[in-house]
Design an enzyme around this catalytic site. Structure first.
Site, PDB file in Angstrom:
ATOM      1  N   LYS A 553      19.800 -28.211  22.663  1.00 20.95           N
ATOM      2  CA  LYS A 553      19.082 -29.027  23.814  1.00 20.95           C
ATOM      3  C   LYS A 553      19.493 -28.072  24.850  1.00 20.95           C
ATOM      4  O   LYS A 553      20.348 -27.214  24.816  1.00 20.95           O
ATOM      5  CB  LYS A 553      19.577 -30.217  24.393  1.00 20.95           C
ATOM      6  CG  LYS A 553      21.083 -30.510  24.313  1.00 20.95           C
ATOM      7  CD  LYS A 553      21.290 -32.089  24.583  1.00 20.95           C
ATOM      8  CE  LYS A 553      21.297 -32.908  23.348  1.00 20.95           C
ATOM      9  NZ  LYS A 553      20.371 -34.066  23.192  1.00 20.95           N
ATOM     10  N   LYS A 665      13.200 -35.997  17.158  1.00 19.62           N
ATOM     11  CA  LYS A 665      13.002 -35.250  15.943  1.00 19.62           C
ATOM     12  C   LYS A 665      13.988 -35.204  14.801  1.00 19.62           C
ATOM     13  O   LYS A 665      13.764 -35.147  13.639  1.00 19.62           O
ATOM     14  CB  LYS A 665      12.776 -33.718  16.576  1.00 19.62           C
ATOM     15  CG  LYS A 665      11.589 -33.488  17.552  1.00 19.62           C
ATOM     16  CD  LYS A 665      11.731 -32.435  18.493  1.00 19.62           C
ATOM     17  CE  LYS A 665      10.776 -32.573  19.765  1.00 19.62           C
ATOM     18  NZ  LYS A 665      11.279 -31.669  20.848  1.00 19.62           N
TER      19      LYS A 665
END
Ligand code: 26V
Length: 817
Positions: A553, A665
């Site tokens: 991220k 995900k």
């Protein structure tokens, strides 16, 4: 001329040869991998174009309401495999086989494509997932954004471990996936001044004159629905000069002046702004926002009027979604177009605007809430400033009549922040001009109503709602994890692709030993592939049997990559203490970009890389622990990482991560989550069950309470000897022998009084949860059972579900099908 050979089953080879020879002028024998990619893309694009035209015709005939998704960012990822796998005729298998006979692997051919990084992170990828779902579900939808020449920078890690930014153009090679030939273009105006006069009916008309104009030229990218006849488009605007070349200036020897207008115009779409820690005050970004908003609104009004529909019907024809405040000028520009250009009465125009627009908030972080100086509006959009003032006057009158005598409330709620230099509050503008305002996960939507928009939610509670984010199953499972996709289809048929809830029917298989074995074998093969990538990128060999522990991220203090890193150092020191101890071997994988101006985030990357260097080269550690920072995280790299993860780290300070979508995900691909009760983690926990997720740490309420007490990280450190030792080790410069201050900036921050993200406060709970992770991983069958359960429980996190909620509760649209 003879038509081209269509790309249909049974004719893949002929179709390829046809494009190679007739479009590219190459024989099969001469063709490079890039040529094969080009030829295949051309053939695929023709198939999409046919479906796109048919979709346009259906939409026009059915006169259905269309949604326009306005976003400064779309992180689409690569197009070729996405398009190929959307056909429901098994074409992709024949393509794969045909390429093999020519000596090529589809995956390698597909990797010839630049990944267009037209976004920063979650917000941009969400927009792409939503376009995928809209097309798959058969909704008429157009995305609108900017065709940046340069998307998000390429991240390079220098020999010292620091991030360097390199400009990356996704357009360096010809892009077959866009169409743009200047056919669609609109004039966008800046500067000038306002004048008002009375028309024949005695009404005041406002004119905006002596402006400096540019063209916005539209380029379309086609968005295929999965196993669906619908193909929509994403229209991206590029800047062009009205007068591309001044011959008088050129003739007078002023070469720069001859092209300066063209350069200024092109600069509007030159580069994506990186999500910065201090976003305020970038004039070019302000201009970008107005540029794409104005072009998009002109485009949709032109179409509406071409359909011979009156403007008062606009709310029945169009829904506009504002992806964060970046397109907030939509509200002002729509008023300008309706009132000044099309002569609609102010009150009618305001009603239309509010019925058409709705707004999604993606962050509560105060520094990310956009405001623009009034002075910038004065100089660049003087008429729009007048309109904002008028909206504000009307609005504050409403506030006064609801809350008489409450001057403080008027000040708080005003569109203009009068403290310091006067600024326009774009989030308030978005709220006032929208009929629905939503957050992106339940907790976030509640906090949004309790904090930043509390006054507004009190006034108009019915306008506030939640739509929890979701992800496109096609990209994140079907394409990213073909092994698992095949297993699911073998057991269930392929309905899950467009209806993720269908996975529930496989729940019996969580305890089925044969299924578990196959699931585990697929995971291992995915891990082997990622291990190869790691070796290629970092020259580090990792053991695919180890626990793959993943945090991918953007790098931000609130996402707490440092909590992860501290625990890595603790484990490292434990192994050094007792090299013979029987520990679960781990590969800790971190990836993500830091905003170029966010110094602490860049220091974090540098420290991670230096710790990694030390650990990975310490022979005493061997396979027990590896730390890998994978450079240049993007959609394509994400598609490799997600299917290979065992553990998903979602460890933000509670209350700070609006939703997260990487969490979904990873879980869909069978990773177990270690996470705080933040964002969508809370809903993931509900879906998979408390026993199948590692939840730790302070709740949002505990964070608030602890902060109020006065948080002292030093005291926390003193109470945990292992944590103390790890911090001291880092602080001593052990990992950064060349430069001790590289470590100190980080330890100083972690130990600073009241440290805002409270990293150390959650350390004990985090370490305890990590110990549970180890214990479970040591029981492979139990681990796999929970892993399967996670994947099969992700039904609610499909973006198809999110889009269905937007369609029903916010846009009131129906599919064209
Ligand atoms: C801010 C700025 C400031 C100016 C420069 C450019 C720029 C670009 C982006 C942003 C804010 C980004 C906000 C964002 O990405 N939020 C994320 O949205 C995801 C989708 O809803 C959500 O899953 C993440 O939790 C949230 O952090």
């Amino acid at each position: 001329m003879v038509g081209s050979v269509p790309l249909r089953p049974g004719a893949v080879r002929q179709a390829l040869v046809d494009r190679l020879e007739r479009s590219l002028g190459k024989s099969l024998a001469q063709a490079t991998r890039r040529d094969i990619y080009d030829a295949l893309s051309l053939a695929v694009r023709e198939e999409l174009a046919e479906r796109w035209i048919a979709t346009c015709n259906r939409v026009e005939k059915a006169r259905v309401k269309r949604v326009c998704y306005l976003s400064m960012e779309f992180l689409l990822g690569r197009s070729l495999v996405n398009a190929l796998s959307s056909f429901d005729n098994g074409l992709i298998d024949e393509v794969r086989d045909t390429l093999r006979t020519l000596g090529h692997e589809l995956e390698q051919v597909a990797a010839e494509e630049e990944d267009p990084g037209l976004g920063n992170g979650g917000l941009g990828r969400l927009a792409a997932c939503f376009l995928d779902s809209l097309a798959t579900l058969g909704y008429a939808a157009t995305g609108y954004g900017i065709r940046y020449d340069y998307g998000i920078f390429t991240q390079v890690i220098d020999p010292e471990g620091a991030q360097r930014e390199v400009a990356s153009s996704w357009l360096a090679q010809h892009n077959f996936w866009e169409r743009g030939y200047g056919g669609v273009r609109y004039r966008v105006r800046f500067g000038g001044r306002c004048q008002s006069m009375r028309d024949q009916d005695g009404r005041i008309r406002h004119e905006w004159v002596e402006t400096q104009d540019v063209w916005a030229v539209g380029y379309d990218l086609l968005i295929p629905g999965n196993r669906s006849p619908t193909v929509n488009h994403l229209r991206l605007w590029s800047g062009r000069g009205i007068i591309p070349f001044r011959i008088e200036a050129f003739n007078a020897g002023n070469y720069a002046g001859a092209v300066s207008e063209q350069i200024d115009a092109k600069n509007l779409s030159r580069v994506l702004y990186p999500d910065d820690s201090t976003p305020q005050g970038k004039e070019l970004r302000f201009k970008q926002q107005y540029f794409f908003v104005s072009a998009s609104l002109q485009d949709l009004l032109t179409q509406h009027l071409a359909d011979r529909r009156p403007l008062k019907e606009l709310p029945h024809a169009i829904a506009i979604q504002l992806n964060d405040t970046h397109p907030a000028m939509t509200i002002v520009e729509l008023m300008h177009l309706l009132v000044d250009i099309h002569g609609v009465e102010w009150a009618d125009a305001w009603q239309i605007t509010r019925e058409v627009c709705s707004y999604t908030n993606h962050t509560l972080l105060p520094e990310a809430l956009e405001t623009w100086p009034v002075s910038l509006f004065e100089r660049l959009l003087p008429r729009h400033l007048q309109i904002i003032y008028q909206i504000n006057r009307d609005f504050l009158e409403e506030v006064s009549s609801r809350y008489p005598q409450d001057l403080e409330r008027r000040r708080r709620m005003s569109l203009i922040n009068e403290d310091g230099d006067r600024r326009v509050r774009m989030a308030y503008l978005s709220v006032i001009g929208s009929h629905r305002i939503n957050g992106v996960a339940k907790l976030h939507s509640r906090l949004m109503q309790e904090t930043i928009f509390a006054d507004f939610a009190q006034m108009w509670p019915e306008r506030f709602t939640n739509v929890t984010n979701g992800i496109a199953v096609r990209r994140w499972l079907k394409q990213a994890n073909p092994g698992l996709a095949a297993l699911l289809t073998e057991k269930l048929g392929s309905a899950w692709e467009n209806d993720l809830e269908d996975l529930e029917r496989l729940k019996w298989a969580v305890d089925d030993v044969e299924f578990q074995q196959r699931f585990r074998a697929i995971k291992l093969a995915n891990k082997q592939r990622l291990a190869d990538t790691i070796e290629r990128l970092l020259d580090v060999r990792v053991n695919p049997e180890a626990l793959f522990d993943v945090q991918v991220k953007r790098i931000h203090e609130y996402k707490r990559q440092l909590l992860n890193l501290l625990y890595v150092v603790v484990r490292y020191l434990r192994i050094l203490d007792d090299p013979a101890a029987n520990l679960v071997p781990r590969v800790v994988i971190i990836a993500g970009k830091a905003a170029p101006g966010y110094h602490m985030a860049k220091s974090i990357i540098k420290l991670i890389n230096n710790v990694a260097h030390t650990i990975n080269n310490d022979a005493r550690i061997a396979d027990k622990l590896k730390l890998c920072f994978l450079p240049d995280y993007d959609v394509s790299l994400a598609q490799e990482i997600m299917p290979a993860a065992d553990l998903s780290q979602q460890i933000s300070t509670a209350g700070m991560e609006a939703s997260g979508t990487g969490n979904m995900k990873l879980s869909l691909n069978g990773a177990l989550t270690i996470g705080t009760l933040d964002g969508a983690n809370i809903e993931i926990c509900e879906a998979v069950g408390r026993d199948n997720i590692f939840i730790f740490g302070m709740t949002e309420q505990e964070v608030v309470a602890r902060r109020a007490q006065g948080y002292s990280p030093v005291r926390v450190m003193q109470a945990n000897s292992e944590l103390k030792r790890a911090l001291e080790k880092i602080d001593s410069g052990y990992f950064t022998p060349g430069n001790i201050s590289d470590s100190r900036v980080v330890t100083d921050r972690l130990l600073s009084d009241g440290e805002h993200f409270m990293v150390l406060a959650d350390f004990d709970a985090y370490a305890a949860a990590q110990e549970e992770v180890d214990a479970l991983f040591a029981q492979p069958q139990e681990w796999t059972r929970k892993s399967v359960l996670n994947a099969l429980s992700m039904g609610p996190f499909s973006s198809d579900r999110s889009i269905t909620e937007y369609a029903n509760n916010i846009w009131s649209i129906k599919p064209v099908l």
